[in-house]
Write a protein that holds these residues in place. Structure first.
Motif, PDB file in Angstrom:
ATOM      1  N   GLN A  62       0.823  -1.212   0.000  1.00 34.40           N
ATOM      2  CA  GLN A  62       0.000   0.000   0.000  1.00 34.40           C
ATOM      3  C   GLN A  62       0.855   1.259   0.000  1.00 34.40           C
ATOM      4  O   GLN A  62       0.467   2.278  -0.592  1.00 34.40           O
ATOM      5  CB  GLN A  62      -0.958  -0.001   1.201  1.00 34.40           C
ATOM      6  CG  GLN A  62      -2.107  -0.998   1.088  1.00 34.40           C
ATOM      7  CD  GLN A  62      -3.031  -0.696  -0.083  1.00 34.40           C
ATOM      8  OE1 GLN A  62      -2.931   0.339  -0.754  1.00 34.40           O
ATOM      9  NE2 GLN A  62      -3.943  -1.617  -0.368  1.00 34.40           N
ATOM     10  N   ARG A  63       1.992   1.216   0.630  1.00 34.24           N
ATOM     11  CA  ARG A  63       2.900   2.376   0.588  1.00 34.24           C
ATOM     12  C   ARG A  63       3.358   2.630  -0.837  1.00 34.24           C
ATOM     13  O   ARG A  63       3.451   3.782  -1.279  1.00 34.24           O
ATOM     14  CB  ARG A  63       4.087   2.163   1.526  1.00 34.24           C
ATOM     15  CG  ARG A  63       3.715   2.302   2.990  1.00 34.24           C
ATOM     16  CD  ARG A  63       4.917   2.129   3.912  1.00 34.24           C
ATOM     17  NE  ARG A  63       4.548   2.437   5.289  1.00 34.24           N
ATOM     18  CZ  ARG A  63       5.363   2.297   6.325  1.00 34.24           C
ATOM     19  NH1 ARG A  63       6.603   1.879   6.137  1.00 34.24           N
ATOM     20  NH2 ARG A  63       4.968   2.592   7.549  1.00 34.24           N
ATOM     21  N   ARG A  96       0.667   4.265  -2.854  1.00 32.41           N
ATOM     22  CA  ARG A  96       0.558   5.706  -2.531  1.00 32.41           C
ATOM     23  C   ARG A  96       1.790   6.471  -2.958  1.00 32.41           C
ATOM     24  O   ARG A  96       1.901   7.681  -2.720  1.00 32.41           O
ATOM     25  CB  ARG A  96       0.333   5.905  -1.024  1.00 32.41           C
ATOM     26  CG  ARG A  96      -0.968   5.332  -0.501  1.00 32.41           C
ATOM     27  CD  ARG A  96      -1.229   5.804   0.923  1.00 32.41           C
ATOM     28  NE  ARG A  96      -0.195   5.346   1.847  1.00 32.41           N
ATOM     29  CZ  ARG A  96      -0.279   4.238   2.599  1.00 32.41           C
ATOM     30  NH1 ARG A  96      -1.342   3.454   2.471  1.00 32.41           N
ATOM     31  NH2 ARG A  96       0.685   3.916   3.421  1.00 32.41           N
TER      32      ARG A  96
END
Length: 270
Positions: free
Chosen positions: A263-264, A267
């Protein structure tokens, strides 16, 4: 708010890298509400497994029934089931509660070499649980135990996947991480008709504890959200690749993977 629910039936890893802890972290990262049925408690760290303590049979029954009475998981995964008795129970309860999208991660041996599934339970897994599975996700040593012969190359991995589908699973995914012969890791997915190959660059790291749990949990999460099997496996492969590449560096042995990494990256963070 329509949040998909997913259930993991597995053991507890106090170190947080594998088992239900890894499953819940993965479910959360992929936007799925996670529930658990705990089958055993492992005392372990990055250097090995110091003990495995099964949950009382009646305690597992009540966990399964309380979940089935009030929740609606759209996908279910199994991890460490420990014994033939527990495997047969899980198979019966999956049918009783009409749980579908069953993903079997046949957890048999820990990274440090400790057995996590009793030998007599292998037959129960293949006879009672496998015919209920949408997908089974063994690594090469696990697949060898399930089919009863060695797997030495990609062709034999394909044959193993075929055999697991013939034994009852709708799909079979043979993971390639234990194949030392290439700079690439090739996972083989068989859908009953054709093969699909997921290739990623091998990461040279000792921090791979819980990769199988995390990979299968990511597939389960994507299935719970309604993804078709190939899309679910593809997303899960990207999830675990990121988790391995962006290592945390915890512990002195086989450290855990990084459940935050995927998820990092999504983003734009590293």
């Amino acid at each position: 708010m329509n949040i998909a629910q997913a259930l993991t039936i597995a053991g507890s890893d106090n170190g947080g890298g594998a088992g239900i802890q890894a499953d819940l972290k993965t479910f959360q990262e992929l936007g799925v509400y996670g529930m658990t049925v705990i089958t055993a408690i492992a005392a372990q760290n990055t250097t090995g497994v110091q003990g495995v303590f099964p949950i009382d049979y009646d305690g597992i029954v009540q966990q399964l029934d309380s979940t089935g009475a009030d929740f609606q998981p759209r996908a279910v995964k199994t991890g460490m089931l420990y014994s033939a008795e527990i495997i047969r129970l899980v198979a019966a309860k999956c049918q009783q509660h009409s749980w579908s999208n069953l993903v079997i991660d046949p957890v048999m041996v820990a990274k440090g070499g400790a057995p996590l599934l009793q030998q007599e339970a292998v037959q129960a897994l293949t006879q009672d649980l496998l015919p209920l599975a949408l997908l089974i996700t063994p690594n090469i040593p696990e697949a060898e135990l399930l089919i009863g012969r060695s797997i030495r190359n990609l062709s034999e991995r394909e044959e193993a996947a075929k055999q697991l589908v013939q034994m009852g699973s709708t799909y079979a995914l043979i993971k390639g991480g234990h194949d030392p012969g290439s700079g690439m890791v090739i996972d083989v997915l068989y859908d009953g008709h054709s093969f699909h190959y997921l290739e990623n660059l091998r990461v040279m790291t000792r921090h791979t504890h819980g990769t199988g749990c995390t990979f299968s949990a990511a597939i389960t999460a994507e299935l719970a959200k309604g993804s078709p099997i190939l899309a679910a496996v593809t997303t899960a492969r990207a999830f675990i690749q990121a988790a391995i590449e962006d290592e945390l560096g915890f512990g002195t042995g086989h450290g855990p993977t990084n459940h935050f990494a995927y998820q990092r990256r999504q983003r734009g963070e590293r």
